[in-house]
Design a protein around this motif. Structure first.
Motif, PDB file in Angstrom:
ATOM      1  N   ALA A  60       0.841  -1.210   0.000  1.00  0.00           N
ATOM      2  CA  ALA A  60       0.000   0.000   0.000  1.00  0.00           C
ATOM      3  C   ALA A  60       0.871   1.253   0.000  1.00  0.00           C
ATOM      4  O   ALA A  60       0.579   2.236  -0.701  1.00  0.00           O
ATOM      5  N   ARG A  61       1.948   1.217   0.764  1.00  0.00           N
ATOM      6  CA  ARG A  61       2.831   2.396   0.833  1.00  0.00           C
ATOM      7  C   ARG A  61       3.560   2.638  -0.491  1.00  0.00           C
ATOM      8  O   ARG A  61       3.697   3.775  -0.932  1.00  0.00           O
ATOM      9  N   VAL A  62       4.062   1.578  -1.133  1.00  0.00           N
ATOM     10  CA  VAL A  62       4.765   1.805  -2.404  1.00  0.00           C
ATOM     11  C   VAL A  62       3.777   2.224  -3.491  1.00  0.00           C
ATOM     12  O   VAL A  62       4.133   3.005  -4.379  1.00  0.00           O
ATOM     13  N   THR A  63       2.557   1.754  -3.407  1.00  0.00           N
ATOM     14  CA  THR A  63       1.554   2.170  -4.394  1.00  0.00           C
ATOM     15  C   THR A  63       1.309   3.679  -4.290  1.00  0.00           C
ATOM     16  O   THR A  63       1.185   4.374  -5.315  1.00  0.00           O
ATOM     17  N   ALA A  64       1.277   4.192  -3.067  1.00  0.00           N
ATOM     18  CA  ALA A  64       1.150   5.646  -2.877  1.00  0.00           C
ATOM     19  C   ALA A  64       2.344   6.373  -3.498  1.00  0.00           C
ATOM     20  O   ALA A  64       2.197   7.454  -4.081  1.00  0.00           O
ATOM     21  N   ALA A  65       3.524   5.781  -3.395  1.00  0.00           N
ATOM     22  CA  ALA A  65       4.723   6.401  -3.994  1.00  0.00           C
ATOM     23  C   ALA A  65       4.649   6.357  -5.516  1.00  0.00           C
ATOM     24  O   ALA A  65       4.979   7.347  -6.188  1.00  0.00           O
ATOM     25  N   TYR A  66       4.214   5.231  -6.090  1.00  0.00           N
ATOM     26  CA  TYR A  66       4.062   5.168  -7.552  1.00  0.00           C
ATOM     27  C   TYR A  66       3.103   6.264  -8.023  1.00  0.00           C
ATOM     28  O   TYR A  66       3.301   6.886  -9.068  1.00  0.00           O
ATOM     29  N   ALA A  67       2.051   6.491  -7.245  1.00  0.00           N
ATOM     30  CA  ALA A  67       1.051   7.508  -7.631  1.00  0.00           C
ATOM     31  C   ALA A  67       1.662   8.908  -7.640  1.00  0.00           C
ATOM     32  O   ALA A  67       1.373   9.707  -8.540  1.00  0.00           O
ATOM     33  N   VAL A  68       2.492   9.216  -6.641  1.00  0.00           N
ATOM     34  CA  VAL A  68       3.154  10.538  -6.595  1.00  0.00           C
ATOM     35  C   VAL A  68       4.038  10.712  -7.831  1.00  0.00           C
ATOM     36  O   VAL A  68       4.006  11.758  -8.491  1.00  0.00           O
ATOM     37  N   LEU A  69       4.816   9.687  -8.151  1.00  0.00           N
ATOM     38  CA  LEU A  69       5.740   9.790  -9.289  1.00  0.00           C
ATOM     39  C   LEU A  69       4.975   9.865 -10.609  1.00  0.00           C
ATOM     40  O   LEU A  69       5.292  10.690 -11.478  1.00  0.00           O
ATOM     41  N   ASP A  70       3.951   9.028 -10.754  1.00  0.00           N
ATOM     42  CA  ASP A  70       3.190   9.022 -12.013  1.00  0.00           C
ATOM     43  C   ASP A  70       2.528  10.382 -12.252  1.00  0.00           C
ATOM     44  O   ASP A  70       2.552  10.908 -13.366  1.00  0.00           O
ATOM     45  N   LYS A  71       1.985  10.950 -11.187  1.00  0.00           N
ATOM     46  CA  LYS A  71       1.337  12.258 -11.318  1.00  0.00           C
ATOM     47  C   LYS A  71       2.359  13.337 -11.672  1.00  0.00           C
ATOM     48  O   LYS A  71       2.105  14.208 -12.517  1.00  0.00           O
ATOM     49  N   HIS A  72       3.519  13.279 -11.025  1.00  0.00           N
ATOM     50  CA  HIS A  72       4.563  14.282 -11.305  1.00  0.00           C
ATOM     51  C   HIS A  72       4.997  14.222 -12.765  1.00  0.00           C
ATOM     52  O   HIS A  72       5.324  15.251 -13.373  1.00  0.00           O
ATOM     53  N   LEU A  73       5.024  13.006 -13.328  1.00  0.00           N
ATOM     54  CA  LEU A  73       5.523  12.834 -14.697  1.00  0.00           C
ATOM     55  C   LEU A  73       4.486  13.173 -15.773  1.00  0.00           C
ATOM     56  O   LEU A  73       4.825  13.189 -16.957  1.00  0.00           O
TER      57      LEU A  73
END
Lengths: 212, 212
Positions: free
Chosen positions: B133-146
């Motif tokens: 769950a925590r890494v999924t939140a991190a993927y979301a931050v990166l995907d949105k930034h990109l």
């Protein structure tokens, strides 16, 4: 111009910066983030304050900075304090800042949240036990490094000390007892003896009694 | 003089540096660390290579550096590549390096280890679910930034990209499917199209088939 630090008392990552500001005698004031009502994770906060959904954030005029280590480095450039005096010291300070964010404060912050700020019936016991073992390994690395030294890098207090101590003055349980780690214990006393030092709950707004 | 990178194929933290070296056309060679036999945690390694008990470590003549972000910054000073072109870019690169070590690679590396490299009966399922769950939140931050960007910082590839991609080319499961994250997917293709790019298992010694 007065710098503004978006922060809250329970955040050790915020404390690293608040303490750096306090020990620098900088002109700053805290701006309270209502983390426990979900403020850092809100769409508004992500859109307007920090896309990473984290505290702290420093605002200095037009400049808005996040990640405690980035802010500490910026403050060192501004004040000439705590940033090290040679390329070798600067690299060594950054090395401990990264390690702290990954292995020490990064994990301790999560563990303390799980052990104290979640309702008792929602605390994930396997995660707590697993993370306790990992933070204990981190305490051991730091305690061993501090054997025979006053400060983590060089001969005076630097951002390396001001990052690694981020969570270690908090009273709540998180698998840490100063009595178990004599070198960490003495080093924490050295930091808290610095002029201008304050406990996190005295330096930033917000603490657990607000929610009691 | 040929730089030596103490590393192993399964280490995404090592890959960040190996890839930075490869894309810089630097003169380097890998030195295999037998992580799976406990080498990084041995007393000898802690005493003589890295007190933090971690990989990677770069040796350049008399200089010995650890923490991938410190090594990347050192290499940028040496080669003039990937380090950003203004103070604002340098700070932004460091911001993503710290975030990556804390929230992305720091957690993904642990999760991938638990899901793949521990014996099946020893895998802590509650920790795996929690960390997923925590890494999924991190993927979301990166995907949105990109979204709408080619690179994490500025208009060209930097250490910010070369840190955040550290674990994302590995084939083993760790709660990540490129198809779920279109902006990350396109960005990973952009990185792997760079001249000199290689997959981690082709760039460093050691991979899971050695232990099969």
């Amino acid at each position: 111009m007065t710098m503004k630090l978006h922060c809250f008392g329970e955040s050790g990552h915020s404390y690293k910066v608040a303490l750096t500001l306090a020990l620098s005698s900088a002109d700053w004031e805290p701006v309270f983030i209502d983390f426990f009502k979900g403020e850092t994770r809100s769409e508004d906060y992500r859109a307007n304050v920090n896309e990473m959904g984290e505290a702290p954030v420093l605002v200095d005029g037009d400049l808005k900075l996040s990640q405690s280590a980035v802010i500490q480095q910026y403050l060192s450039e501004k004040t000439g304090k705590f940033g090290g005096t040679s390329d070798a010291e600067k690299r060594e300070i950054l090395r401990w800042q990264i390690w702290d964010n990954h292995k020490l404060s990064g994990q301790v912050g999560m563990l303390r949240f799980l052990m104290n700020f979640l309702p008792e019936e929602k605390r994930p016991q396997e995660v707590i036990a697993f993370t306790t073992a990992r933070v204990t390994a981190a305490y051991a690395v730091l305690d061993k490094h501090l054997a025979g030294r006053d400060w983590i890098v060089g001969d005076s207090i630097t951002n390396a000390d001001l990052t690694c101590c981020g969570y270690l003055y908090y009273p709540e349980p998180f698998g840490f007892d100063r009595a178990d780690w004599p070198n960490i214990d003495a080093w924490l006393s050295r930091i808290s003896a610095q002029p201008g030092w304050k406990h996190p709950y005295d330096l930033m707004p917000g603490n657990p009694s607000d929610r009691a």
